[in-house]
Write an enzyme that holds these catalytic residues in place. Structure first.
Site, mmCIF file in Angstrom:
data_model
loop_
_atom_site.group_PDB
_atom_site.id
_atom_site.type_symbol
_atom_site.label_atom_id
_atom_site.label_comp_id
_atom_site.label_asym_id
_atom_site.label_seq_id
_atom_site.Cartn_x
_atom_site.Cartn_y
_atom_site.Cartn_z
ATOM 1 C CG HIS A 158 -5.741 1.649 -0.511
ATOM 2 N ND1 HIS A 158 -5.774 2.150 0.840
ATOM 3 C CD2 HIS A 158 -5.979 0.332 -0.309
ATOM 4 C CE1 HIS A 158 -5.809 1.182 1.657
ATOM 5 N NE2 HIS A 158 -6.005 -0.021 0.941
ATOM 6 C CG HIS A 181 -24.304 -14.871 33.301
ATOM 7 N ND1 HIS A 181 -23.193 -14.273 34.142
ATOM 8 C CD2 HIS A 181 -25.704 -14.319 33.705
ATOM 9 C CE1 HIS A 181 -23.769 -13.424 35.121
ATOM 10 N NE2 HIS A 181 -25.438 -13.634 35.077
ATOM 11 C CB SER A 233 -23.520 -9.703 36.383
ATOM 12 O OG SER A 233 -25.038 -9.051 36.360
ATOM 13 C CG HIS A 267 -1.915 -1.504 1.506
ATOM 14 N ND1 HIS A 267 -2.920 -1.364 0.625
ATOM 15 C CD2 HIS A 267 -1.579 -2.385 2.265
ATOM 16 C CE1 HIS A 267 -3.302 -2.500 0.857
ATOM 17 N NE2 HIS A 267 -2.731 -3.228 1.739
ATOM 18 C CG ASP A 317 -31.381 -12.840 31.062
ATOM 19 O OD1 ASP A 317 -32.403 -12.405 31.481
ATOM 20 O OD2 ASP A 317 -30.443 -12.566 31.458
ATOM 21 C CG HIS A 323 -3.527 0.517 4.997
ATOM 22 N ND1 HIS A 323 -4.538 0.822 6.053
ATOM 23 C CD2 HIS A 323 -3.446 1.696 4.282
ATOM 24 C CE1 HIS A 323 -5.272 2.029 6.109
ATOM 25 N NE2 HIS A 323 -4.519 2.533 4.961
ATOM 26 N NE ARG A 354 -22.817 -15.071 39.039
ATOM 27 C CZ ARG A 354 -24.062 -14.247 39.048
ATOM 28 N NH1 ARG A 354 -23.774 -12.930 38.493
ATOM 29 N NH2 ARG A 354 -25.034 -14.388 39.768
ATOM 30 C CD GLU A 400 -20.499 -5.670 25.177
ATOM 31 O OE1 GLU A 400 -21.511 -6.110 25.902
ATOM 32 O OE2 GLU A 400 -20.429 -4.972 24.004
ATOM 33 C CB ILE A 455 -9.332 8.125 -1.113
ATOM 34 C CG1 ILE A 455 -9.673 9.105 -2.186
ATOM 35 C CG2 ILE A 455 -8.947 6.537 -2.084
ATOM 36 C CD1 ILE A 455 -10.544 9.117 -3.288
ATOM 37 C CG HIS A 514 -28.924 -12.440 27.220
ATOM 38 N ND1 HIS A 514 -29.530 -12.012 26.293
ATOM 39 C CD2 HIS A 514 -28.347 -11.377 27.985
ATOM 40 C CE1 HIS A 514 -29.546 -10.579 26.455
ATOM 41 N NE2 HIS A 514 -28.748 -10.452 27.393
#
Length: 655
Positions: A260, A455, A378, A30, A463, A70, A351, A405, A188, A467
């Site tokens: 590119h 979980h 949790s 590139h 749930d 790149h 847990r 996350e 671009i 889940h």
């Protein structure tokens, strides 16, 4: 210190020529970004970046992340010109097998490369993590010891990726004022002009995140210099410099998507002619190095001054000990003794056991800092008595990532790459998919991030299937160099956390239960579990059947083995908390655990990922599809994860 204009222009030209020559030699690559950002890189590396080419790992150096990986030839050229151990021959070997100049920057391969980039958006998020690490450590050691900036060069593609938005939002929220993003705003992408899919006002977006925004001509040396000066004059908010550039500057493909990629031979010749460069490939005139001449001496001087400041600061015994614990990753000699003793505890969810372990370790492992994607309660990840890190107080050890996350995983990579932090991050196992790219990169870079995934099965319950992870353990097991632990009880959870902390060459994932599980009553379970698999119930004589289980299903295997023993059957039960660690053991140990008898393998997930355990003729009992919304006890009956069901399956297999 300002560098003469002619020297900077000569350096920029050298970068452009090295790029087209290296890509031509490789036949692929590139050229667009290096041609467009040569002035930006030259000014940054010669006048602003605090770095020591003779010691790329100096701890208080500024970090530079090429998020737009790149454009790696820009970084390799800058490192070469600066005096890092990257020769012209190394540049000639661009993208070749065994070279230190791979197609995209790789951490641990090339001196001066801070992180592996290429998957767009990851680098800028890593940079946010590095900037956060700097603030956390400055709070603990003082700015005499920790005081540096993090710079990253990002492309349109980086800023289109959602992870960049998540990370930028966190950076603005925490007011990470020593973070500078340079946006290569060339309009671009591979498919053409960005306006076919990307028409937002990026500057206003970053202003909304709480960033300072500057707009410049990315080819104007004075504007680049002024923007970087402004970015370094205030630490109150992160900075984004929107640099308008021309992709493929100097080539016939300038300003087009063609620029590119690599250039045809005729275009390479035309580019060299336009740049007034007549030397043979990979031959540079001395004037190309002129702008970079002071870099080594300036870096060496800054490094030496810092070493003196650090030594004075570490004359305080408590700071010296903290430095050893955090930066030098020294763990307590009595690590095993620090772990909770669960032998007399009532049954609990793994847990919950993990949360107790985190808090037991926190007192003597100060580098252990982490948090959750809005699920701290949790996930049981909060360090009691410690604050949540905020824009006004970085003394805490609990990180609130919000429902982000993907950024959480990428920030964790930045935290661990920076050094001084042993991060752990947490969410529900089903949402590990949202952070798979940074998990893969942590594995590729051999970085010891710990993922706490709770979980862990259909026993999430009401749930429902959205889940309830059924394929996620299997999916994570496919990532090379990731060790996945699915402990059966609190004592195996101790072994899992111990392994994660002692590991320095890759990440560890812990898949933990929501529901209470019984304690495996066997002498020395913690120590036996360290080998990844062990016998929990032995048969009276050579076994007719071996039941192999992981996690919450180990209790079912134990019950079935005992029930069948009462019928005169010879059944062994095996717990396999970590498949990867188990198959690192010597073959004799593996045979002593698994034996030669037929196997019933039980796991509340899909079969994939257990191919090393299941042979022709063995039986797998797991999930064939998704779960359902119901009480977890009802689900156990529906999907036959009960002691009675496993006993029946085992009895039938013996027959």
């Amino acid at each position: 210190m300002q560098t003469a204009t002619h020297a900077l222009q000569a350096a920029a030209t050298a970068i452009r020529v090295l790029t087209v020559d290296a890509v031509k030699e490789a036949g692929i690559g590139h050229v667009g970004l290096p041609l467009g950002c040569a002035e930006i890189g030259s000014v940054l590396f010669t006048e602003f970046l605090k770095h020591d080419p003779q010691d790329p790992n100096w701890f208080d150096r500024d970090r530079f992340v090429l998020s737009a990986g790149h454009g790696s030839m820009l970084l390799y050229s800058l490192l070469h010109l600066s005096g890092y151990k990257i020769s012209l021959e190394d540049l000639r070997q661009f993208r070749q097998l065994g070279s230190i100049t791979p197609g995209h920057p790789e951490h641990g391969v090339t001196p001066g490369v801070e992180t592996t980039t290429g998957p767009l958006g990851q680098g800028i998020a890593n940079a946010v993590g590095m900037a956060l690490a700097e603030r956390l450590l400055a709070e603990r050691f003082g700015e005499e010891v920790i005081n540096h900036r993090t710079y990253t060069l990002a492309s349109d593609g980086d800023l289109m990726e959602g992870v960049a938005s998540e990370a930028a939002s966190i950076a603005g929220h925490l007011k990470l004022g020593k973070l500078v993003v340079i946006y290569d705003d060339n309009g671009i992408t591979i498919d053409g002009k960005t306006d076919i899919s990307f028409s937002e006002d990026v500057g206003k977006r970053f202003e909304a995140y709480g960033w300072d925004v500057q707009r410049i001509d990315g080819h104007d040396l004075s504007q680049i210099r002024m923007a970087l000066t402004n970015a370094g004059s205030s630490d109150e908010r992160p900075q984004v410099i929107m640099a308008k550039t021309q992709i493929g500057f100097g080539s016939p493909a300038v300003g087009t998507s063609t620029a590119h990629g690599h250039l045809a031979d005729a275009a390479v010749l035309a580019t060299r002619t336009a740049l007034k460069w007549s030397q043979a490939p990979f031959v540079l005139l001395e004037e190309a190095y002129e702008a970079f001449t002071p870099v080594k001496a300036r870096g060496k001087e800054a490094h030496a001054a810092w070493e003196s400041r650090k030594q004075r600061a570490l004359e305080k015994p408590e700071l010296k000990q903290l430095w050893e614990q955090m930066v030098e990753r020294k763990l307590p000699a009595n690590l095993d003794a620090l772990m909770p003793d669960f032998t007399k505890d009532k049954p609990m969810a793994t847990r919950q056991a993990s949360g107790k372990i985190i808090n037991a370790l926190a007192a003597t492992v100060p580098s252990l800092i982490g948090g959750s994607a809005d699920l701290a309660g949790s996930n049981s990840t909060s360090i009691a008595g410690s604050k949540v890190v905020s824009a006004t107080d970085f003394s805490g050890r609990n990180l609130a990532f919000g429902v982000r996350e993907h950024a959480m995983g990428a920030l964790a990579n930045g935290l661990v790459l920076h050094g001084g932090i042993r991060p752990y991050v947490a969410t529900f196992l089903v949402f590990s998919d949202y952070m798979r790219p940074p998990i893969r990169l942590a594995s590729l870079m051999d970085q010891p991030v710990t993922y706490v995934f709770t979980h862990d099965s259909i026993f999430v319950g009401e749930d429902g299937p959205t889940h309830q992870p059924v394929e996620h353990v299997a999916a994570l097991r496919t990532i090379p160099n990731l060790q996945l632990w699915r402990p059966a009880d609190p004592r195996e959870t101790v072994a899992a956390w111990r392994s994660a902390l002692l590991r320095t060459g890759g990440p560890t994932a812990l898949a933990l239960t929501r529901q209470t599980v019984p304690t495996i009553e066997i002498e020395g379970a913690e120590e036996k579990a360290r080998r990844g698999g062990y016998v929990v119930v032995e048969s009276d004589g050579e076994p007719e059947l071996v039941i192999v289980a992981t996690g919450s299903e180990v209790g079912l295997a134990v019950d079935a083995a005992k029930a069948l023993a009462g019928e005169g059957k010879k059944v062994r039960a095996v717990s396999l908390p970590c498949v990867e660690v188990f198959f690192e053991q010597d073959p004799a140990y593996q045979r002593s655990v698994l034996g030669e008898a037929p196997r019933l393998v039980v796991e509340a997930g899909v079969q994939q990922g257990l191919g090393s355990v299941i042979r022709p003729g063995d039986k797998f009992h797991g999930m064939r599809g998704f779960g359902a919304s119901a009480n977890f006890k009802k689900l156990a009956e529906r999907f036959q994860f009960t002691s009675e069901a496993v006993t029946t399956l085992a009895r039938d297999l013996i027959k």
